[in-house]
Every structure is written in C-alpha cells, then in structure tokens.
Design an enzyme around this catalytic site. Sequence first.
Site, mmCIF file in Angstrom:
data_model
loop_
_atom_site.group_PDB
_atom_site.id
_atom_site.type_symbol
_atom_site.label_atom_id
_atom_site.label_comp_id
_atom_site.label_asym_id
_atom_site.label_seq_id
_atom_site.Cartn_x
_atom_site.Cartn_y
_atom_site.Cartn_z
ATOM 1 N N SER A 126 -20.981 23.509 -70.194
ATOM 2 C CA SER A 126 -20.018 22.898 -70.819
ATOM 3 C C SER A 126 -20.411 22.251 -72.014
ATOM 4 O O SER A 126 -21.669 21.807 -72.188
ATOM 5 C CB SER A 126 -19.629 21.813 -69.764
ATOM 6 O OG SER A 126 -18.877 20.644 -70.457
ATOM 7 N N ASP A 159 -2.353 13.524 -60.875
ATOM 8 C CA ASP A 159 -2.826 14.239 -62.195
ATOM 9 C C ASP A 159 -2.767 15.414 -62.025
ATOM 10 O O ASP A 159 -2.329 16.118 -63.083
ATOM 11 C CB ASP A 159 -4.082 13.824 -61.967
ATOM 12 C CG ASP A 159 -4.453 11.904 -62.040
ATOM 13 O OD1 ASP A 159 -3.579 11.641 -62.414
ATOM 14 O OD2 ASP A 159 -5.587 11.736 -61.745
ATOM 15 N N ASP A 209 1.372 7.501 -55.693
ATOM 16 C CA ASP A 209 1.311 8.938 -55.301
ATOM 17 C C ASP A 209 0.617 8.918 -53.756
ATOM 18 O O ASP A 209 1.087 9.407 -52.968
ATOM 19 C CB ASP A 209 0.710 9.847 -56.066
ATOM 20 C CG ASP A 209 -0.995 9.424 -56.465
ATOM 21 O OD1 ASP A 209 -1.304 8.014 -55.972
ATOM 22 O OD2 ASP A 209 -1.682 9.798 -56.938
#
Length: 410
Positions: free
Chosen positions: A80, A189, A49
């Site tokens: 979180s 990604d 990439d």
Amino acid sequence: MTTINWLEAWTAEDGARRVDELFTRSFDGSPEGVWSAPGRVNLIGEHTDYNAGLCLPTALPHRTYIALRPRDDDHVRLVSAQAEGMWEARLSDIAPGAARGWGAYVAGVAWALDQAGHKVGGFDAAVDSCVPFGAGLSSSAALEAAVAVALDAVAGLGLAASDAGRAELVDATRRAENEIAGAPTGGLDQSASLRCREGHALLLDFKPGLDPLESGVPVPFDLATAGLTLLVVDTKAEHDHVSGEYGARRASCEQAAELLGLDSLRDIAPTLGGMGIERALAELEAHDPDGVLRRRVRHVVSEIDRTARFADLVREGRAADVGPFMLASHASLRDDYEVSCRELDLVVDTAMASGALGARMTGGGFGGSAIALVHLSDVDAVSQAVADAFADAGLTAPAFLLAPPSAPAA
C-alpha cells in the site's frame, strides 16, 4: 486569513496509474486489472444500521484503487502507498482473531467469500487511495469494496453485475470488517460503497430478511440543480471504530432491545410501525437508573424518523428544506448518543453562523468529519469561516472536500 486545505479526488486515470505503477514496482509483471471503490458520506441515519433502522448515504468522488493479480496458491501479498513494507498471509490461516494490521481488511474479504461458498484463491495486490484516512468517511469500507469487486472479477463470480449480487458482496465485506478486522460496524459503509448510484443517495433499510430491492432504494439527489452542494470537513480529530466507545454504544442498544423483549430498536420507531418512544422509555426506566439506555434509545428511534422524513423531502425535490433535520440529528448525536466532540461541534456551529442551511457530524463520531449543506455561492465563505475558527481555537487545521453523489465500486 487561514489557508484552506482542499482535498481533491483523483481522476480515474490517475488512480489507476498510481496503483499500476506501485504493483509493477512491488511484484514481477503487471496486474490483471485495476478496480476502485468510493468512500461514503452519510447524509443522515447515524448508528441506526446495527439497530435494523434506516440510513441515507451517498458515495464520495474520492476512491480507493487496487491493482490485483490472482495466484495459483493461497498466498496473499499486499502493498500500500499508505503503509510500509509488504503484508503477507495464507488464506488458510485467516480466521477471526488470527489476522492483524491493514491487510486483515483485504484478506478478510477473501475469507468471507470463501465462507459463503465462493472459491477465491490467493493474490498479489497494490493499493492506493485518496479517501481521507481516519476521517469517518469509510476508508476501510472503500478498501473492502474495491477488493470485493476485484476478486469477483478475477474469480468469475459475477456478483457485481447485479444489485442482488452486490448485496452478497456487502455481506462479505461486512463480515470481513466485523469478524476478521474486529470492528463492530453495521453494514452502512459497505452498502454505500458497493450499491450507491451516481447522482443519487441510497435509502438503506436494515430490517433483516429484506430482498435487495427493498433494502436499498436509490433516491435522486441533484444538489447542483438547486444551487446547493455538500461541504465535508475532515476535522483531523482522531477517529477509530475499533475503540471501545463504538462497541459500548452498540452493546447498550442490544441491551435495551433485550430488556424490552424486542428484536431490535427498530421495533420502537413509530415511523416503521413500532411501539412508540414514550412507552419504550417508560418500560426501561426501572432498569436504567442513570438514564444512559434511554438516551441511546431516544437517539436511535428519533434518528430513524428523521431519516425517513429527510428522504421524503429529497424525493420531493426539497433538498433545501432538510437543514432542520440535520441540526436535530447532530444535537441528538451530541446529547443522547454522546459521540460528538469539540471539533465536530465547532464545524456545525460555525457553518450555521456563516450561512449553511444545515450541518451535522457524519459517521460513527468520536472525531472524523462533519457535513454542511450550503449554497454553491457560499462555499468559500463557509469554508473560510470554519478554517479561521479552528485556527482561533488553536486546533489542527481541518481539510475540506466537496461531495457530489458519485459512482459505486467497479
């Protein structure tokens, strides 16, 4: 017989419930909504990439969920289920090198959208995820993509409504990871998490200047009809993109391209009309006494070619024939790019010896996960063989998941 640890994906309802409850416990009131984004598995096309090459990822059913509510100021407060305490910052203080911790991936998306001219204010958010962390399955991109579609919705940007708009969100999430979180990833990604379609792989072309229709082409990837599935093995070997090894590989590629007078290593790949590998390696020889640059170049150029050929086979409905390209990719990553490890090699060797049609490491390497293309009837046998091999070698038990091509961030 070793017990197999299967990692199941949450249902959408369960994921939404988890983050809604976490938000309510952590902040006054309820969130404005819940959004989610998938992790990804790259079928082939590793470390291409950032060399303007080709990649072929697909979205996992495992997702990161975010419950979010906008604020009237520029404060960001985050909690979180995977981290202790509350992460807090002001968006006006977010800049390259200024943010630390997991919240940099979240606040960085807001910063990047603002840099692109989109007005985004502060927000409170709660995050939970069933994407395995540190497994090379893009847990960070799933987080960034979930934040991106959430901010897109609450700010009324409308970008997530089209593929062209999602390409803008990809750019924002990539900038967040590169410039704020400090990880030199190339955009694969984030593209997978935001642009993949259910039942498809996504052939990504990272040539600069392409419009979204050219840069991301969906490729039907119906393994179940062919009696096949993709088995993912999280080796539990430590995986960290911010480490120096990943950056060193990228720097080597950039150095090689500069020595050759090219914009990128893409310009070598004969599949894409490049100068050809033999000429490139010959021109590099005088500048490369230890052969490192030539090995890196050989991997990237051959991987671009393998990715194009793999995609052609899938388009032709010949997914059962891609195994040799997977094995060649792994050998190249192991020997020329030098990003494999004992655990990844063990998965590949054991899976192939147990009936897999193909296998390779996936992701940036240095740990993380491997994938195996297997007949549905062989899933249990291949999984058991890998689990037993890890036990026999005295290694930490791996985890297993199945990866039907799933839906993008929403």
